[in-house]
Scaffold this motif. Structure first.
Motif, PDB file in Angstrom:
ATOM      1  N   GLU A   1       0.833  -1.195   0.000  1.00 44.84           N
ATOM      2  CA  GLU A   1       0.000   0.000   0.000  1.00 44.84           C
ATOM      3  C   GLU A   1       0.873   1.252   0.000  1.00 44.84           C
TER       4      GLU A   1
ATOM      5  N   ASN B   1      -7.360   2.193 -12.155  1.00 40.71           N
ATOM      6  CA  ASN B   1      -7.475   1.206 -11.082  1.00 40.71           C
ATOM      7  C   ASN B   1      -6.583   1.570  -9.910  1.00 40.71           C
ATOM      8  N   ASP B   2      -6.481   0.689  -8.954  1.00 43.12           N
ATOM      9  CA  ASP B   2      -5.720   0.985  -7.752  1.00 43.12           C
ATOM     10  C   ASP B   2      -4.644  -0.071  -7.574  1.00 43.12           C
ATOM     11  N   ASN B   3      -3.627   0.003  -8.428  1.00 46.78           N
ATOM     12  CA  ASN B   3      -2.563  -0.976  -8.369  1.00 46.78           C
ATOM     13  C   ASN B   3      -1.262  -0.339  -8.828  1.00 46.78           C
TER      14      ASN B   3
ATOM     15  N   SER C   1      -4.395   7.930  -5.581  1.00 49.51           N
ATOM     16  CA  SER C   1      -5.382   6.899  -5.866  1.00 49.51           C
ATOM     17  C   SER C   1      -5.207   6.447  -7.314  1.00 49.51           C
ATOM     18  N   GLY C   2      -5.947   5.427  -7.721  1.00 50.30           N
ATOM     19  CA  GLY C   2      -5.793   4.925  -9.079  1.00 50.30           C
ATOM     20  C   GLY C   2      -4.475   4.193  -9.234  1.00 50.30           C
ATOM     21  N   ASN C   3      -4.113   3.908 -10.485  1.00 50.60           N
ATOM     22  CA  ASN C   3      -2.869   3.198 -10.729  1.00 50.60           C
ATOM     23  C   ASN C   3      -1.662   4.019 -10.300  1.00 50.60           C
ATOM     24  N   LYS C   4      -0.610   3.297  -9.986  1.00 53.37           N
ATOM     25  CA  LYS C   4       0.642   3.894  -9.526  1.00 53.37           C
ATOM     26  C   LYS C   4       1.767   3.437 -10.444  1.00 53.37           C
TER      27      LYS C   4
END
Length: 353
Positions: A26, A176-178, A253-256
Motif C-alpha cells: 500500500e 485502477n488501484d494498483n 489513488s488509481g494506478n501507480k
C-alpha cells in the motif's frame, strides 16, 4: 522511422505467479511535516463563475509562438479532455501536497493562462490518430490497453501520424488501484498482454476469480497502461521515453507507476467541472498536464520534448515514494517561475550576442 518488432509471447516461467517476494504494498501515508507546505491564497476579488483568474496577479503574460495541441479520440471522454485542454473545464477540487485546498466545493480554479495562440483540436480515434494530418506539438491520448499488440499498433500509428515531427505525448496511467511492478511488466512481455481473464488466469490456472484478490494476485491485476510501458521500457530496441509523460492522480489513488513508469510519471489534478458536473479521470489530468506543456512550448519553443518534460518533472513537488507518486505533483507556480527565469536568461544571451 524506427522499426517496431512484433513480440511473440514465450512460455511463462513457473515462478511468475508464485513469487512471494514481490507482493503488492500500500502507498505510504504522508507525515504531518509533508503536509505543512504553504498553499497560494485565492485572490480576494475572485468568485466561482468568473473568467480565468490566476492565483498570482503577477503571473506574466509573455509573448510566444503558436502551439498545436491535439486530443486523439472521437468519444465523450476525448471531448472532455478537449474541454480541459481548451480551458472550458475547471478543477473541481484541488488536493495539493497531501492537504485539501478546495475539496468537494464547486470552485473553479486554474493556474495557467489561456492564450489564443495555443490551438486545441480533437481528431481521429484509436485506429487512426491523425487522419487530417493536423500539425501537432503536444498530443493527449486518453485511452489505455492491457495488450502488447495493441500498444505496438498505437506506437506505429503515432509514427505514421506525425513522422519526424513526433509530438510530446501525454497519456494517463490508469484508473485502477494498483502498482505497475517490474514483475507485472515481465509477465506482460512473456504473455503478450496482462488482461486478467485472457492472459493472467490461463497462465495461472491455480488462481480462481474471487471477490477479493490476494496480495500476490493484485501484483498482476490491471497494473496500468501497457501502452505507456511499451513506450518507456524500450521494447526490442524501440522506445520513446524522452517524448512521453504519464499522468497519475494527485492524491495517489488509481494506478501507480511502480518501477516501470516512475521516471516518466507526474501526478496532477483529475477532478474537473464539466458543465457543472464533477467528472473524475486521470485522462483529464493528462489533458491538464498537456495544456501546461503547450504553454511552456509557446514561451520556450526551442525546447525539445525531453526538455519540456524535464522542466515539468524538476519543478514538481516531491510527495515521497516514487513508485507511488513518480516524480511528484505538478506545481505550475514553480514551473512558471522557472520558465520566466529561462526567458530572462535567453533574452540576456540574445542581447549579448
Amino acid at each position: 522511422m524506427k522499426k517496431i518488432w512484433t513480440i511473440i509471447p514465450a512460455l511463462l516461467l513457473a515462478a511468475a505467479c508464485s513469487d512471494d517476494e514481490n507482493g503488492y504494498s500500500e502507498p505510504p501515508t504522508l507525515s504531518d511535516a509533508d503536509s505543512e507546505i504553504t498553499i497560494p491564497a485565492i485572490p480576494a476579488d475572485w468568485a466561482p463563475g468568473m473568467a480565468y483568474k490566476p492565483y498570482s496577479d503577477e503571473l506574466p503574460v509573455a509573448p510566444g509562438v503558436p502551439v498545436n495541441l491535439l486530443v486523439v479520440g472521437d468519444d465523450e471522454r476525448a471531448a472532455q479532455e478537449l474541454a480541459v485542454a481548451a480551458n472550458e473545464a475547471w478543477i473541481w477540487d484541488f488536493v495539493q501536497y497531501g492537504r485539501p485546498v478546495m475539496l468537494d466545493v464547486n470552485v473553479r480554479s486554474c493556474y495557467f493562462p489561456n492564450h489564443t495562440d495555443i490551438h486545441t483540436a480533437q481528431t481521429g480515434n484509436e485506429t487512426s490518430f491523425n487522419p487530417e494530418h493536423k500539425a501537432c506539438d503536444v498530443v493527449v491520448a486518453g485511452f489505455e490497453t492491457t495488450k502488447m499488440a495493441v500498444a505496438q499498433r498505437y506506437m506505429r500509428q503515432l509514427e505514421e501520424a506525425f513522422g519526424e515531427d513526433y509530438p510530446l505525448v501525454v497519456v494517463p496511467g490508469g484508473e485502477n488501484d494498483n502498482e505497475f511492478s517490474l514483475d507485472a511488466w515481465r509477465l506482460c512481455v512473456r504473455l503478450g498482454g496482462i488482461d486478467w481473464k485472457e492472459d493472467v488466469l490461463p497462465a495461472c490456472p491455480e488462481w480462481e476469480v474471487e471477490d477479493e484478490l490476494s496480495e500476490e494476485q493484485e501484483v498482476y491485476y490491471r497494473p496500468g497502461n501497457v501502452w505507456a510501458a511499451y513506450a518507456v521500457q524500450n521494447v526490442n530496441g524501440f522506445g520513446r521515453a524522452e517524448d512521453w509523460i504519464v499522468v497519475g492522480t494527485i492524491d495517489g489513488s488509481g494506478n501507480k507507476p511502480g518501477t516501470v513508469l516512475q521516471d516518466r510519471w507526474i501526478c496532477a489534478p483529475y477532478s474537473f467541472n464539466l458543465d457543472d458536473a464533477n467528472v473524475r479521470s486521470s485522462a483529464l489530468g493528462a489533458a491538464y498536464v498537456a495544456k501546461i506543456a503547450a504553454e511552456v512550448k509557446r514561451r520556450l519553443p526551442e525546447l525539445s520534448n525531453a526538455e519540456i518534460a524535464d522542466l515539468l518533472f524538476s519543478t514538481a513537488d516531491d510527495l515521497g515514494d516514487p513508485e507511488v507518486y513518480g516524480r511528484g505533483v505538478i506545481n505550475p507556480v514553480k514551473l512558471w517561475e522557472e520558465v520566466a527565469a529561462m526567458e530572462a536568461r535567453k533574452g540576456n544571451d540574445e542581447q549579448n550576442n
